[in-house]
Motif scaffolding. Structure first.
Motif, short mmCIF file in Angstrom:
data_model
loop_
_atom_site.label_atom_id
_atom_site.label_comp_id
_atom_site.label_asym_id
_atom_site.label_seq_id
_atom_site.Cartn_x
_atom_site.Cartn_y
_atom_site.Cartn_z
N CYS A 220 94.56 112.49 17.19
CA CYS A 220 95.37 113.70 17.32
C CYS A 220 96.36 113.78 16.16
CB CYS A 220 96.13 113.70 18.65
SG CYS A 220 97.00 115.25 18.97
N ASN A 222 98.77 116.13 15.66
CA ASN A 222 100.09 116.70 15.91
C ASN A 222 100.81 116.02 17.08
OD1 ASN A 222 98.49 117.71 17.95
ND2 ASN A 222 98.93 119.86 17.57
N LYS A 223 100.45 114.74 17.32
CA LYS A 223 101.09 114.00 18.40
C LYS A 223 101.15 112.53 18.02
CE LYS A 223 98.80 113.79 22.23
NZ LYS A 223 98.18 114.21 23.52
N CYS A 233 94.92 117.44 23.17
CA CYS A 233 95.33 117.66 21.78
C CYS A 233 94.60 118.87 21.21
CB CYS A 233 95.01 116.42 20.94
SG CYS A 233 95.47 116.61 19.20
#
Length: 317
Positions: A220, A222-223, A233
């Motif tokens: 992922c 953006n995490k 995600c």
């Protein structure tokens, strides 16, 4: 689900002394040229049992015995968060080494979290983060491990982080080289799950002791920590591309699993495709089970992952 960052350590432990063995060194910076692995060498990542360890149902000092006696797995990957109170206690690590030897279990690596950002843009804080990892290199050396696993985190854009990461990871790899201990980067979310970005940094550092530990699941972008569990995600790096990019520098592979269908297949990841990529690369290291699911218990998840790896491997070309 608790993350490693929020995990609260809990373990009951003791200490005796035992002699320190010679530590093997694995891999080169260039792509590895191993003979084809006829059967998968499987290890157990301690995080697979984090709930039982957190609750005190299992003791971290018993991990090697548990791996062998309960799951028939003879190689293990430790997580530093279970041993924070004993990080610099050589007697304790000698005890752990003795327990593993008595069980016929090989210690492969220590996964290190929460020791500061190796890509911190501030020189003094980055230096402190690098030095915070030294004690885990020493512990891993006593255990007979070949590596520690680290996180390539830091604040800023990819462009802003590149030089601090080259500096921090390079400095830690230099220390690892002195101790003959590999430093492995795992895809753990955000920029660390960008396979090309991380391998470009490895190439820039140009130290054979800096490598990768590709995880099947943590892509992922953006995490932080990178979990793709439950398909939550919305910005995922292509896991098959990322694995392919990481494997030339890999000293281990983390077989993440979340859940299984009625046929025993992982529900999010194509294990046939992932393991075919591993086999085609001629990687000859250990494939580490790291079950992280929430819908079945940890023992069931570990056994299901082991059975899946073994079944698919037999069917691969």
């Amino acid at each position: 689900m608790k993350t490693r960052r929020t995990f609260l350590k809990q373990a009951a432990m003791g200490a005796t002394a035992i002699s320190l063995p010679t530590v093997p060194v694995f891999g080169n910076l260039s792509p590895l040229n191993f003979p084809e692995m006829k059967a998968p060498k499987i290890s157990l990542a301690q995080w697979s049992l984090h709930r039982a360890l957190e609750k005190g149902n299992l003791l971290a000092i018993d991990f090697a015995n548990i791996s062998k006696d309960t799951y028939g797995i003879e190689a293990v990957e430790y997580v530093n968060q279970f041993y924070v109170d004993h990080a610099t206690d050589e007697g304790f690590w000698n005890t752990m080494k003795g327990r593993a030897d008595d069980s016929g279990v090989k210690s492969l690596l220590i996964m290190v979290d929460n020791e500061g950002d190796l890509g911190n843009p501030k020189d003094n804080e980055r230096k402190k983060a690098v030095e915070n990892h030294y004690k885990w290199i020493h512990a891993a050396k006593i255990l007979g491990c070949h590596s520690i696993r680290v996180n390539a985190f830091g604040q800023g854009t990819k462009a802003e982080l590149k030089q601090p990461l080259i500096s921090g990871l390079g400095a830690l790899a230099e220390y690892g080289a002195m101790e003959k201990m590999n430093v492995l980067i795992e895809n753990h979310g955000l920029h660390t799950s960008d396979g090309k970005y991380i391998t470009d940094i490895i190439k820039a550092v140009d130290n054979p002791y800096l490598g990768t530990l590709p995880d099947f699941g943590n892509w992922c972008l953006n995490k932080e920590w990178g979990s793709t569990q439950n398909n939550t995600c919305n910005q995922v790096y292509d896991r098959y591309q990322g694995l392919t990019e990481f494997l030339p520098y890999a000293k281990g592979v983390s077989a993440k699993s979340y859940d299984f269908d009625t046929a025993g297949n992982e529900t999010i990841m194509d294990y046939d495709r992932l393991l075919q990529i591993v086999k085609d690369s001629s990687f000859d290291g250990y494939i580490g089970i790291e079950f992280e699911g929430e819908h079945i218990n940890e023992p069931e998840g570990i056994r299901a992952t082991k059975a899946l790896i073994e079944r698919i491997w037999k069917e691969l070309n």
